[in-house]
Scaffold this motif. Sequence first.
Motif, PDB file in Angstrom:
ATOM      1  N   GLY A  81      40.741 -24.709   2.309  1.00 56.45           N
ATOM      2  CA  GLY A  81      39.324 -24.494   2.049  1.00 56.45           C
ATOM      3  C   GLY A  81      38.646 -25.818   1.847  1.00 56.45           C
ATOM      4  N   LEU A  82      37.331 -25.797   1.965  1.00 62.75           N
ATOM      5  CA  LEU A  82      36.581 -27.038   1.788  1.00 62.75           C
ATOM      6  C   LEU A  82      35.908 -26.971   0.433  1.00 62.75           C
ATOM      7  N   GLY A  83      34.594 -27.043   0.387  1.00 60.95           N
ATOM      8  CA  GLY A  83      33.921 -26.953  -0.912  1.00 60.95           C
ATOM      9  C   GLY A  83      34.248 -28.146  -1.791  1.00 60.95           C
ATOM     10  N   ARG A  84      34.139 -27.924  -3.095  1.00 60.56           N
ATOM     11  CA  ARG A  84      34.308 -28.960  -4.092  1.00 60.56           C
ATOM     12  C   ARG A  84      35.695 -29.586  -4.107  1.00 60.56           C
ATOM     13  N   HIS A 131      31.011 -28.893   6.526  1.00 59.08           N
ATOM     14  CA  HIS A 131      32.394 -29.315   6.823  1.00 59.08           C
ATOM     15  C   HIS A 131      32.582 -30.825   6.818  1.00 59.08           C
ATOM     16  N   HIS A 132      31.878 -31.538   5.939  1.00 59.10           N
ATOM     17  CA  HIS A 132      31.975 -33.000   6.005  1.00 59.10           C
ATOM     18  C   HIS A 132      33.384 -33.532   5.761  1.00 59.10           C
ATOM     19  N   HIS A 133      34.206 -32.799   4.993  1.00 59.42           N
ATOM     20  CA  HIS A 133      35.573 -33.293   4.723  1.00 59.42           C
ATOM     21  C   HIS A 133      36.412 -33.404   5.984  1.00 59.42           C
ATOM     22  N   VAL A 134      36.099 -32.574   6.975  1.00 55.92           N
ATOM     23  CA  VAL A 134      36.941 -32.574   8.167  1.00 55.92           C
ATOM     24  C   VAL A 134      36.242 -33.208   9.366  1.00 55.92           C
ATOM     25  N   LEU A 175      35.813 -41.054   6.086  1.00 57.39           N
ATOM     26  CA  LEU A 175      36.382 -41.257   7.418  1.00 57.39           C
ATOM     27  C   LEU A 175      37.738 -40.570   7.528  1.00 57.39           C
ATOM     28  N   GLY A 176      38.045 -40.117   8.733  1.00 61.46           N
ATOM     29  CA  GLY A 176      39.417 -39.688   9.018  1.00 61.46           C
ATOM     30  C   GLY A 176      39.698 -38.216   8.797  1.00 61.46           C
ATOM     31  N   GLY A 177      38.679 -37.408   8.596  1.00 57.36           N
ATOM     32  CA  GLY A 177      38.933 -35.978   8.477  1.00 57.36           C
ATOM     33  C   GLY A 177      39.183 -35.354   9.848  1.00 57.36           C
ATOM     34  N   SER A 178      39.847 -34.202   9.842  1.00 60.78           N
ATOM     35  CA  SER A 178      40.066 -33.497  11.101  1.00 60.78           C
ATOM     36  C   SER A 178      40.310 -32.031  10.802  1.00 60.78           C
ATOM     37  N   ALA A 179      39.724 -31.154  11.622  1.00 63.89           N
ATOM     38  CA  ALA A 179      39.886 -29.715  11.403  1.00 63.89           C
ATOM     39  C   ALA A 179      40.842 -29.111  12.410  1.00 63.89           C
TER      40      ALA A 179
END
Lengths: 164, 552
Positions: B206-209, B464-467, B487-491
């Motif tokens: 999951g993403l979020g916080r 979805h900024h984390h990925v 930098l460097g996230g990927s989904a």
Amino acid sequence: MQRIIKNNQIVDETWHLLPKDVTLEQLSNCDDYIVPLQLWREHAHALKARDGGLGVWLDSDEEAEEIGDQVGNFQVIALNFPAFTDGRNYSNARLLRDRYQFKGELRAIGDILRDQLFYLARCGFDAFAIRADKDPEEALQSLQDFSVTYQAATDEPLPLFRRR
Amino acid sequence: MYVYDEYDQRIIEDRVKQFRDQTRRYLAGELSEEEFRPLRLQNGLYIQRFAPMLRVAVPYGQLTSRQTRMLAKIARDYDKGYAHISTRQNVQYNWPALEDIPEILAELATVQMHAIQTSGNCLRNVTTDQFAGVAADEVIDPRPWCEIVRQWTTFHPEFAYLPRKFKIAINGASSDRAAIEVHDIGLEPVHNAAGELGFRVLVGGGLGRTPVVGAFINEFLPWQDLLSYLDAILRVYNRYGRRDNKYKARIKILVKALTPDVFAEKVEAEMAHLRGGSTTLTEAEVHRVAKHFVDPEYLALSNLDSELDALNNEHPGFARWRTRNTLAHKKPGYVAVTLSLKPTGVAPGDLTDKQLDAVADLAERYSFGQLRTSHEQNIILADVEQRQLHALWLELREGGFATPNIGLLTDIICCPGGDFCSLANAKSIPIAESIQRRFDNLDYLFDIGELDLNISGCMNACGHHHVGHIGILGVDKKGEEFYQVSLGGSASRDASLGKILGPSFAQDAMPDVIEKLINVYVEKRTEDERFIDTYQRIGIDPFKERVYAANH
Ligand code: HEM
Ligand code: SF4
């Protein structure tokens, strides 16, 4: 007197719902009581020996497993919803009905409102103590909210895909 | 495309009736704000900055032309003439009036659509690969399974009041375009040694916080047990997920606290009771649903590689668009086409009622009357004949859908942010636009190559900024809007979460910051390396040094 929805009808309440801090000495021999789980834990023998009716109530953080093999002792099991958004007791209800085969009255108590009744009934509740400020007559209508259901649940042991 | 029978239809019509009465009681003061809130949320209705926001379900991203015209009509009659494709493949309206919602739902029901469980702490819309059923790398078509799961989620009586929202994604291909590893439950098909079909089951992403890449807890779940296993997972979560703190209430926190192994044991203990029960799926049911997803009536065509290459030479714009906005199809002579909803200057994922009507027409003329939405907030015509590709391109240019940027830097995933959302720390749409303007030169954009840039206006991470390979997060600094870059996230497969670059930036610095990051990549890359590859090889430091170097 509070009125309860039971088996799709509105009836007068005849049970005494006891608070968590009740002690054994406060009980009479003949009244019908729904006791908190803690009292049952400590005084099961004495409670069984009484002449009055016996029920037990579980809060939302208590587990059906604890009374699973004792459900035959109770005419009523009540499950408390401290807030209607606390859904834990939907699962306890299903365990009591489906796994432990509880056949007595399964009552929803606490923050019970009409818009949750349909789901509650599907999970095996057959009695509802509607919150005091709401009208149980109106609430009764919500048991008819849906005419079709997809999943298997306590009220309908087959999922729609085995019936369609 | 799944077609409702009388049962499915009755369920959504019952819902319209129920919600009409709930809305009436709310407006009459019989339901308090607090009592109405969870009810409206489970019907996709948020109360936002300017008006309610209505989120309409597009189950696993599939739409017909007829449904799309209804979406256009609703945008026209009840909104300000536009709609928004969300990052979970749904459609959102930003300006409907509360009093109109029951009527909107009634209209949607006439085309087998609804807003059931599109928000709230319940089982949400199931998502999948936008190329399901046509991708060349598909193992199985995930759509029948999505529909089976959709029906199981719909008004599930035991799981209507979960600790928090719950999202399930199903992948059917060898690459993962459904981002299953960042979902509460991710499913993907596998075959065992005997050739039987099952699912690998992931939980707790999951993403979020608190962003988390989930853990696989079952490497082979026989397909017959799929729904029972979902019941088991949800029962464990419903009973033991935290309810005391909404930021710790997602299943990912429970899975982490217990460890994935212990969580899996609890699920297995439930399964010991549920396995073999009436919820066990039958071949008859899978076939009943799957027959709605058989291939359309494809013609026997052959691939037109040389003809299309010749067109490429004549029209460089067509060539460019073809490389970015089309994807190989499993059938010879066909191709899947992505319509970009990311031209510069338009909020990513927005389209007008006229555009919706136009897309519906195009789908009818070029793609069997069906289309899809993607979690990247674009639209797909999945079954286009290669011999019509050039004609389609000309029409897409007219309609403003032919920006050749799919998968490139300007194909930005972006939440509504501070322009619409009351939870926002900062605006996100103007950031997207300023970056799109900076990278407006197509040659430059193509040279930079594949890059996922994702923007969220707060840590709820709707964008979805984390990925994102580059992620941008709106933060509040003493009441001012700032932006943190990661930098460097990927989904995709082997998903990863981005690493924070350093202190945040003011809004007007953002295009420069992104440009500096890109410059580092362009200088350091080896041939064939994408941005993410270079980043993984050289690490974050060179990027950091460039961006934070003192100005001379
Ligand atoms: C404008 C009104 C919106 C509000 C009030 C809102 C609210 C929220 C909240 C509170 C969360 C965090 C949940 C959590 O803590 O787990 C969330 C997550 C999310 N939202 Fe929104 N949202 C809005 C619009 C959107 C839009 C337009 C999209 C799609 C573009 C979207 C996509 C998502 C996604 C994908 C997540 C999940 C991230 C995760 O996996 O945890 N939201 N939203
Ligand atoms: S990420 Fe935050 S600002 Fe953006 S839509 Fe979600 S809740 Fe709103």
